[in-house]
Write a protein that holds these residues in place. Structure first.
Motif, short mmCIF file in Angstrom:
data_model
loop_
_atom_site.label_atom_id
_atom_site.label_comp_id
_atom_site.label_asym_id
_atom_site.label_seq_id
_atom_site.Cartn_x
_atom_site.Cartn_y
_atom_site.Cartn_z
N TRP A 1 1.07 -1.51 0.34
CA TRP A 1 0.53 0.08 -0.21
C TRP A 1 0.36 1.30 0.18
CZ3 TRP A 1 -3.19 -2.32 4.23
CH2 TRP A 1 -4.04 -3.31 4.05
N VAL A 2 2.15 0.96 0.70
CA VAL A 2 3.07 2.52 0.96
C VAL A 2 3.55 2.24 -0.30
CG1 VAL A 2 4.97 3.03 1.42
CG2 VAL A 2 3.15 2.68 3.19
N ASP A 3 3.93 1.68 -1.01
CA ASP A 3 4.80 1.57 -2.80
C ASP A 3 3.66 2.17 -4.04
OD1 ASP A 3 7.07 0.77 -1.26
OD2 ASP A 3 6.43 -1.15 -2.31
N GLU A 4 2.60 1.89 -3.32
CA GLU A 4 1.87 2.69 -4.48
C GLU A 4 1.04 3.18 -4.72
OE1 GLU A 4 -0.60 -1.94 -5.93
OE2 GLU A 4 -1.48 -1.46 -4.27
N GLY A 5 0.88 3.79 -2.93
CA GLY A 5 0.39 5.56 -2.69
C GLY A 5 -0.70 5.20 -1.79
N LEU A 6 -0.85 4.32 -1.82
CA LEU A 6 -2.43 4.03 -0.81
C LEU A 6 -3.32 4.34 0.54
CD1 LEU A 6 -3.47 0.42 -2.09
CD2 LEU A 6 -3.59 2.82 -3.31
N LEU A 7 -1.73 5.10 1.12
CA LEU A 7 -1.78 5.45 2.30
C LEU A 7 -1.97 7.08 2.26
CD1 LEU A 7 -0.67 2.19 4.05
CD2 LEU A 7 -2.63 3.40 3.81
N GLN A 8 -2.02 7.95 2.62
CA GLN A 8 -1.54 10.03 3.16
C GLN A 8 -0.90 8.99 4.51
OE1 GLN A 8 -5.55 11.33 3.80
NE2 GLN A 8 -4.27 13.62 4.47
N ALA A 9 0.40 10.43 4.00
CA ALA A 9 0.22 10.33 4.96
C ALA A 9 0.50 11.75 6.48
CB ALA A 9 2.31 11.74 4.56
N CYS A 10 -0.16 10.97 7.83
CA CYS A 10 -0.73 11.89 8.47
C CYS A 10 0.28 11.95 9.52
CB CYS A 10 -1.94 11.66 8.69
SG CYS A 10 -2.67 12.46 10.21
N ASP A 11 1.11 12.93 10.10
CA ASP A 11 1.86 12.50 11.43
C ASP A 11 0.77 12.40 12.91
OD1 ASP A 11 4.37 12.59 10.25
OD2 ASP A 11 4.49 14.46 10.90
N ALA A 12 -0.48 12.79 13.24
CA ALA A 12 -1.03 12.71 14.04
C ALA A 12 -1.88 11.26 14.72
CB ALA A 12 -2.26 13.59 13.70
N LEU A 13 -1.70 10.50 13.13
CA LEU A 13 -2.03 9.16 13.28
C LEU A 13 -1.26 8.79 13.17
CD1 LEU A 13 -4.41 9.17 9.99
CD2 LEU A 13 -4.88 9.18 12.46
N MET A 14 -0.04 8.61 13.60
CA MET A 14 1.13 7.56 13.87
C MET A 14 1.32 7.72 15.60
SD MET A 14 2.16 6.80 11.07
CE MET A 14 3.73 6.33 11.78
N SER A 15 0.64 8.33 16.27
CA SER A 15 0.34 8.76 17.20
C SER A 15 0.13 7.74 18.27
CB SER A 15 0.24 10.60 18.45
OG SER A 15 0.74 11.03 17.37
N THR A 16 0.47 7.30 19.29
CA THR A 16 -0.90 6.04 20.02
C THR A 16 -1.56 6.92 20.92
OG1 THR A 16 1.75 5.24 20.41
CG2 THR A 16 -0.54 4.58 22.11
N PRO A 17 -2.90 6.13 20.58
CA PRO A 17 -4.75 7.17 21.42
C PRO A 17 -3.98 7.35 22.64
CG PRO A 17 -4.89 5.15 20.04
CD PRO A 17 -3.21 5.50 19.42
#
Length: 264
Positions: free
Chosen positions: A248-264
């Protein structure tokens, strides 16, 4: 409102309802002149529909496509400010009108074509790079929540329409394929459409990937995706999910978003 604005509003209403305005156009040829406006309006929307569904147009031909366009316009008048979006309800319309198409598989072709156009016009967003994921500490992976790129559409299809699209999409107007493509075969499967750079893309997806993409779109964390894969009987579920994630990363299916990388 000025008299001219009132006249313009009345003419617009008349064209949309296809009823000649009494007394609005003077002269003995008022009905003929009104029909010119009304016919031009319908022809412009039919052209917009052909532009949004070029492969369907090639399948049906000019006469049958124009008949479909007239029927669709009657049932779904254009309401969006831009005619680019005219035809968004075509799949629902033909599904509710079985006689509108010569083959039921063309409903799925309509869905595919609309998804491709929607992918091209979707909002811009930077795709996620693999370096971002590689830098994530191992203890953050279970809670990792990712977001699909805005251009991604997920389709559930009942027919294998991809070969038909591949055979007809590259053709120019008036050009015929070297070999007539066979009718689509029944095939229940998933498909995704998205944009790479400025190029709309699509590919079919297996059942597991389709379930995982649906879960991801619903806000599932990486650990949830692994659980779904394990419940589906996949061995080394985390490895399977990680492999799909890399794709998915290689194909560009995911959007970059630093906030989603954070642990809830």
């Amino acid at each position: 409102m000025t008299p001219l604005a009132n006249q313009q509003r009345a003419l617009q209403t008349a064209i949309l309802s296809d009823v000649a305005p009494a007394g609005l156009l003077a002269g003995p040829d008022a009905a003929r002149r009104f029909s010119i406006y009304a016919d031009a309006y319908r022809a412009r929307l039919a052209a917009a529909l052909r532009d949004n569904y070029p492969v369907l147009h090639r399948v049906l031909g000019d006469e049958d496509f124009d008949a479909l366009a007239r029927a669709y316009l009657h049932a779904h008048p254009s309401v969006a400010p831009s005619i680019r979006w005219f035809g968004g309800a075509l799949a629902d319309f033909v599904q509710a009108t079985p006689d509108a198409l010569p083959h039921p598989a063309l409903v799925d072709l309509i869905r595919l074509e609309w998804a491709m156009r929607a992918a091209f016009d979707a909002e811009d967003a930077p795709p996620m790079g693999f370096a971002t994921l590689a830098a994530l500490p191992p203890d953050r992976w279970p809670a990792l929540r990712l977001r699909l790129h805005p251009s991604v559409s997920r389709l559930a299809l009942e027919w294998a329409v991809e070969p038909l699209w591949q055979a007809l999409a590259p053709l120019e107007d008036g050009q015929s394929p070297e070999q007539e493509p066979p009718p689509p075969e029944p095939h229940v499967h998933g498909l995704i459409a998205w944009r790479q750079g400025l190029t709309p893309c699509w590919r079919s997806v297996e059942a597991l990937e389709g379930h995982l993409l649906a879960a991801l779109a619903g806000g599932a964390a990486f650990a949830d995706l692994c659980t779904l894969a394990a419940d589906a009987g996949e061995e080394a579920a985390a490895h399977q999910v990680a492999g799909l994630l890399r794709r998915w990363v290689d194909e560009g299916l995911l959007q970059a978003c630093d906030a989603l990388m954070s642990t809830p």
